[in-house]
Design an enzyme around this catalytic site. Structure first.
Site, PDB file in Angstrom:
ATOM      1  N   ILE A   1       0.910  -1.143   0.000  1.00 24.11           N
ATOM      2  CA  ILE A   1       0.000   0.000   0.000  1.00 24.11           C
ATOM      3  C   ILE A   1       0.952   1.196   0.000  1.00 24.11           C
ATOM      4  O   ILE A   1       1.588   1.500   0.997  1.00 24.11           O
ATOM      5  CB  ILE A   1      -0.940   0.005   1.221  1.00 24.11           C
ATOM      6  CG1 ILE A   1      -1.862  -1.220   1.180  1.00 24.11           C
ATOM      7  CG2 ILE A   1      -1.749   1.306   1.255  1.00 24.11           C
ATOM      8  CD1 ILE A   1      -2.815  -1.325   2.363  1.00 24.11           C
ATOM      9  N   PRO A   2       1.105   1.844  -1.161  1.00 21.09           N
ATOM     10  CA  PRO A   2       2.250   2.738  -1.409  1.00 21.09           C
ATOM     11  C   PRO A   2       2.199   4.119  -0.760  1.00 21.09           C
ATOM     12  O   PRO A   2       2.113   5.142  -1.433  1.00 21.09           O
ATOM     13  CB  PRO A   2       2.270   2.837  -2.932  1.00 21.09           C
ATOM     14  CG  PRO A   2       0.836   2.698  -3.315  1.00 21.09           C
ATOM     15  CD  PRO A   2       0.244   1.716  -2.336  1.00 21.09           C
ATOM     16  N   CYS A   3       2.338   4.167   0.556  1.00 24.28           N
ATOM     17  CA  CYS A   3       2.360   5.447   1.261  1.00 24.28           C
ATOM     18  C   CYS A   3       3.605   6.259   0.916  1.00 24.28           C
ATOM     19  O   CYS A   3       3.621   7.475   1.097  1.00 24.28           O
ATOM     20  CB  CYS A   3       2.233   5.234   2.762  1.00 24.28           C
ATOM     21  SG  CYS A   3       3.390   4.056   3.466  1.00 24.28           S
ATOM     22  N   HIS A   4       4.635   5.591   0.386  1.00 20.57           N
ATOM     23  CA  HIS A   4       5.855   6.312   0.007  1.00 20.57           C
ATOM     24  C   HIS A   4       5.614   7.242  -1.184  1.00 20.57           C
ATOM     25  O   HIS A   4       6.432   8.104  -1.463  1.00 20.57           O
ATOM     26  CB  HIS A   4       6.988   5.318  -0.316  1.00 20.57           C
ATOM     27  CG  HIS A   4       6.670   4.364  -1.411  1.00 20.57           C
ATOM     28  ND1 HIS A   4       5.941   3.204  -1.200  1.00 20.57           N
ATOM     29  CD2 HIS A   4       6.978   4.389  -2.730  1.00 20.57           C
ATOM     30  CE1 HIS A   4       5.819   2.557  -2.353  1.00 20.57           C
ATOM     31  NE2 HIS A   4       6.435   3.264  -3.293  1.00 20.57           N
TER      32      HIS A   4
END
Length: 179
Positions: free
Chosen positions: A134-137
């Site tokens: 889950i690409p919070c970056h």
């Protein structure tokens, strides 16, 4: 019952957690809020089909492929608000970025509100229990600041560079609480 295993990655040792069927956690070693969403002890168990799937997904991701988030059974633990934010994170395309303000606008629209706090969104992004997948970056400040990343700014930069993000307009903050 919750289970965990580790995955050696190019950005350091990663802990994977599951409930037996679904992936519920992916944390970098030393990450802020590591395991915070898990209310019980996690038992070390490497031979879980969901861990095999997550390992294969991460192998492809770190090899520069673009595996789909939907390939994995994800069940992040959090409030409905946080889950709404995490769902928006899943919509950010590989190699793309979005701002906290843009997410706040989407959440406000979903909740039929005029506005939503970017800080509230930032809190939900920071507590994402399934990092990388889950690409919070991929979330950045409106001014191009990389702001914080629970796994560390160096890791955030490595992930964005791996994805081919144009880093020319992005910068690491030199002061503030997001470091």
């Amino acid at each position: 019952m919750y289970y965990r295993t580790t995955y050696p990655s190019p950005v350091g040792l990663i802990t994977l957690a599951c409930d037996g069927d679904d992936l519920i956690g992916v944390w970098n070693e030393g990450q802020k809020y590591h395991g915070a969403s898990i209310s019980a002890e996690m038992i070390e168990k490497d031979d879980m089909p969901v861990f095999d799937a997550a390992t294969e997904w991460l192998n492809r991701y770190f090899a520069g492929k673009k595996p789909a988030i939907s390939e994995l059974p994800l069940a992040p633990i959090g409030s409905e608000f946080r889950k709404s934010v995490w769902n928006i994170l899943c919509e950010i395309p590989y190699g793309g970025t979005i701002t906290y303000g843009d997410i706040a606008k989407k959440i406000a629209a979903e909740m039929n509100k005029e506005t939503m706090s970017s800080q509230a969104v930032g809190g939900a992004v920071g507590h994402n229990p399934i990092s990388i997948i889950i690409p919070c970056h991929r979330v950045v400040g409106a001014n191009g600041s990389l702001t914080g990343y629970a796994g560390g700014l160096k890791t955030k930069v490595k992930l964005l560079e791996l994805e081919g993000v144009d880093m020319s307009r992005l910068f690491a903050p030199t002061k503030g609480t997001a470091l």
